[in-house]
Motif scaffolding. Structure first.
Motif, PDB file in Angstrom:
ATOM      1  N   LEU A 297     -31.293 -45.266   1.299  1.00  0.00           N
ATOM      2  CA  LEU A 297     -32.021 -45.137   2.372  1.00  0.00           C
ATOM      3  C   LEU A 297     -32.037 -43.476   2.784  1.00  0.00           C
ATOM      4  CD1 LEU A 297     -31.844 -48.265   4.715  1.00  0.00           C
ATOM      5  CD2 LEU A 297     -33.729 -47.317   3.184  1.00  0.00           C
ATOM      6  N   ASP A 298     -30.897 -42.811   2.828  1.00  0.00           N
ATOM      7  CA  ASP A 298     -30.995 -41.557   3.141  1.00  0.00           C
ATOM      8  C   ASP A 298     -31.349 -40.554   1.814  1.00  0.00           C
ATOM      9  OD1 ASP A 298     -30.203 -38.937   4.341  1.00  0.00           O
ATOM     10  OD2 ASP A 298     -28.068 -39.260   3.778  1.00  0.00           O
ATOM     11  N   ALA A 299     -32.640 -40.629   2.010  1.00  0.00           N
ATOM     12  CA  ALA A 299     -33.391 -39.940   0.971  1.00  0.00           C
ATOM     13  C   ALA A 299     -32.940 -38.384   0.450  1.00  0.00           C
ATOM     14  CB  ALA A 299     -34.912 -39.775   1.167  1.00  0.00           C
ATOM     15  N   ASN A 300     -32.556 -37.649   1.788  1.00  0.00           N
ATOM     16  CA  ASN A 300     -32.179 -36.269   1.593  1.00  0.00           C
ATOM     17  C   ASN A 300     -30.815 -35.908   1.429  1.00  0.00           C
ATOM     18  OD1 ASN A 300     -31.666 -36.489   4.118  1.00  0.00           O
ATOM     19  ND2 ASN A 300     -32.965 -35.003   5.004  1.00  0.00           N
ATOM     20  N   GLY A 301     -29.972 -37.134   1.521  1.00  0.00           N
ATOM     21  CA  GLY A 301     -28.383 -37.212   1.346  1.00  0.00           C
ATOM     22  C   GLY A 301     -27.799 -36.189   2.346  1.00  0.00           C
ATOM     23  N   ASP A 302     -28.460 -36.157   3.269  1.00  0.00           N
ATOM     24  CA  ASP A 302     -27.676 -35.484   4.426  1.00  0.00           C
ATOM     25  C   ASP A 302     -26.668 -36.450   5.519  1.00  0.00           C
ATOM     26  OD1 ASP A 302     -29.554 -36.836   6.173  1.00  0.00           O
ATOM     27  OD2 ASP A 302     -30.278 -35.210   7.158  1.00  0.00           O
ATOM     28  N   GLY A 303     -26.446 -37.650   5.051  1.00  0.00           N
ATOM     29  CA  GLY A 303     -25.706 -38.590   5.791  1.00  0.00           C
ATOM     30  C   GLY A 303     -26.150 -38.991   7.195  1.00  0.00           C
ATOM     31  N   VAL A 304     -27.499 -38.993   7.325  1.00  0.00           N
ATOM     32  CA  VAL A 304     -28.380 -39.349   8.496  1.00  0.00           C
ATOM     33  C   VAL A 304     -29.546 -40.101   7.757  1.00  0.00           C
ATOM     34  CG1 VAL A 304     -29.541 -38.816  10.628  1.00  0.00           C
ATOM     35  CG2 VAL A 304     -27.337 -37.511  10.084  1.00  0.00           C
ATOM     36  N   ILE A 305     -29.825 -41.297   8.357  1.00  0.00           N
ATOM     37  CA  ILE A 305     -31.229 -42.034   8.117  1.00  0.00           C
ATOM     38  C   ILE A 305     -32.053 -41.498   9.293  1.00  0.00           C
ATOM     39  CG2 ILE A 305     -32.318 -44.085   7.480  1.00  0.00           C
ATOM     40  CD1 ILE A 305     -29.864 -45.131   6.625  1.00  0.00           C
ATOM     41  N   GLU A 306     -32.912 -40.810   8.937  1.00  0.00           N
ATOM     42  CA  GLU A 306     -34.057 -40.316  10.092  1.00  0.00           C
ATOM     43  C   GLU A 306     -34.956 -41.377  10.037  1.00  0.00           C
ATOM     44  OE1 GLU A 306     -33.619 -37.524  11.692  1.00  0.00           O
ATOM     45  OE2 GLU A 306     -31.740 -36.632  10.773  1.00  0.00           O
ATOM     46  N   PRO A 307     -35.783 -41.552  11.234  1.00  0.00           N
ATOM     47  CA  PRO A 307     -36.855 -42.560  11.357  1.00  0.00           C
ATOM     48  C   PRO A 307     -37.771 -42.549  10.115  1.00  0.00           C
ATOM     49  CG  PRO A 307     -36.472 -41.507  13.396  1.00  0.00           C
ATOM     50  CD  PRO A 307     -35.738 -40.616  12.338  1.00  0.00           C
ATOM     51  N   ASP A 308     -38.092 -41.143   9.603  1.00  0.00           N
ATOM     52  CA  ASP A 308     -39.137 -41.483   8.328  1.00  0.00           C
ATOM     53  C   ASP A 308     -38.505 -41.860   7.159  1.00  0.00           C
ATOM     54  OD1 ASP A 308     -37.633 -39.158   8.341  1.00  0.00           O
ATOM     55  OD2 ASP A 308     -39.178 -38.056   7.531  1.00  0.00           O
ATOM     56  N   GLU A 309     -37.050 -42.213   7.113  1.00  0.00           N
ATOM     57  CA  GLU A 309     -36.350 -42.486   5.862  1.00  0.00           C
ATOM     58  C   GLU A 309     -36.182 -44.063   5.898  1.00  0.00           C
ATOM     59  OE1 GLU A 309     -33.576 -39.038   4.528  1.00  0.00           O
ATOM     60  OE2 GLU A 309     -32.960 -40.024   6.365  1.00  0.00           O
ATOM     61  N   PHE A 310     -36.573 -44.950   7.030  1.00  0.00           N
ATOM     62  CA  PHE A 310     -36.499 -46.283   7.277  1.00  0.00           C
ATOM     63  C   PHE A 310     -37.463 -46.892   6.509  1.00  0.00           C
ATOM     64  CE2 PHE A 310     -33.527 -45.386  10.588  1.00  0.00           C
ATOM     65  CZ  PHE A 310     -32.425 -46.125  10.678  1.00  0.00           C
ATOM     66  N   PRO A 311     -37.267 -48.152   5.720  1.00  0.00           N
ATOM     67  CA  PRO A 311     -38.609 -48.773   5.182  1.00  0.00           C
ATOM     68  C   PRO A 311     -39.558 -48.779   5.882  1.00  0.00           C
ATOM     69  CG  PRO A 311     -36.459 -49.972   5.119  1.00  0.00           C
ATOM     70  CD  PRO A 311     -36.110 -48.845   5.995  1.00  0.00           C
TER      71      PRO A 311
ATOM     72  N   THR B 191     -40.469 -50.561   9.715  1.00  0.00           N
ATOM     73  CA  THR B 191     -39.244 -50.217  10.642  1.00  0.00           C
ATOM     74  C   THR B 191     -39.787 -49.260  11.591  1.00  0.00           C
ATOM     75  OG1 THR B 191     -37.862 -50.611   9.001  1.00  0.00           O
ATOM     76  CG2 THR B 191     -36.988 -49.758  10.884  1.00  0.00           C
ATOM     77  N   HIS B 192     -39.389 -49.492  13.085  1.00  0.00           N
ATOM     78  CA  HIS B 192     -39.971 -48.797  13.883  1.00  0.00           C
ATOM     79  C   HIS B 192     -38.956 -47.980  14.621  1.00  0.00           C
ATOM     80  CE1 HIS B 192     -44.142 -50.180  13.516  1.00  0.00           C
ATOM     81  NE2 HIS B 192     -43.539 -51.639  13.611  1.00  0.00           N
ATOM     82  N   ALA B 193     -38.198 -47.463  13.764  1.00  0.00           N
ATOM     83  CA  ALA B 193     -36.750 -46.729  14.290  1.00  0.00           C
ATOM     84  C   ALA B 193     -37.356 -45.275  15.083  1.00  0.00           C
ATOM     85  CB  ALA B 193     -35.937 -46.513  13.188  1.00  0.00           C
ATOM     86  N   LYS B 194     -36.599 -45.209  15.881  1.00  0.00           N
ATOM     87  CA  LYS B 194     -36.902 -44.000  17.088  1.00  0.00           C
ATOM     88  C   LYS B 194     -35.699 -43.190  16.919  1.00  0.00           C
ATOM     89  CE  LYS B 194     -40.256 -46.483  19.854  1.00  0.00           C
ATOM     90  NZ  LYS B 194     -40.440 -47.260  21.134  1.00  0.00           N
ATOM     91  N   LYS B 195     -34.668 -43.603  16.556  1.00  0.00           N
ATOM     92  CA  LYS B 195     -33.289 -42.530  16.689  1.00  0.00           C
ATOM     93  C   LYS B 195     -32.802 -42.502  15.204  1.00  0.00           C
ATOM     94  CE  LYS B 195     -30.819 -44.690  19.642  1.00  0.00           C
ATOM     95  NZ  LYS B 195     -29.936 -44.962  20.936  1.00  0.00           N
ATOM     96  N   PRO B 196     -32.307 -41.567  14.866  1.00  0.00           N
ATOM     97  CA  PRO B 196     -31.752 -41.355  13.431  1.00  0.00           C
ATOM     98  C   PRO B 196     -30.338 -42.308  13.480  1.00  0.00           C
ATOM     99  CG  PRO B 196     -31.599 -39.233  14.480  1.00  0.00           C
ATOM    100  CD  PRO B 196     -32.366 -40.063  15.521  1.00  0.00           C
TER     101      PRO B 196
END
Length: 115
Positions: free
Chosen positions: A58-72, A75-80
């Motif tokens: 899920l961590d498309a950019n490989g920075d160790g954080v799944i940002e809200p736009d990287e969730f499937p 998914t209405h994620a508002k926080k990384p």
């Protein structure tokens, strides 16, 4: 735990249930995925290592954080979700699944629906 974290854990659990139906009580394919040292049970470290693979996908950019736009989608994620937070969530799930509290998951505990 925020909604995004709960959904991530749920999606991982659902993926396992879809990919490996009818595994309760057996040890072959499901245990083989998690039990990397082949000792017949899954440690917390083995469980976290396997679940980290889903985080990495899920961590498309490989920075160790799944940002809200990287969730499937859907998914209405508002926080990384950080890798450290994910490891803590996975550890909590592991301990809930460890019904006999021996510090390991056997095949039945591993295949049980998420608690």
């Amino acid at each position: 735990m925020d909604r995004a974290g709960i959904r991530l854990l749920a999606s991982g659990a659902i993926s396992l249930l879809i990919a490996l139906p009818a595994m309760a009580g057996t040890s072959s394919p499901l245990m083989a995925l998690f039990d990397t040292n082949h000792d017949g049970h899954v440690s917390l470290a083995e469980y976290q290592a396997y679940m980290a693979r889903g985080f990495a996908r899920l961590d498309a950019n490989g920075d160790g954080v799944i940002e809200p736009d990287e969730f499937p989608r859907g998914t209405h994620a508002k926080k990384p979700l950080t890798q450290a937070a994910h490891r803590r969530q996975v550890a909590r799930q592991f301990h809930r699944q460890d019904v006999n509290h021996d510090g390991f998951l056997d095949a039945r505990e591993l295949a049980a629906p998420p608690r």
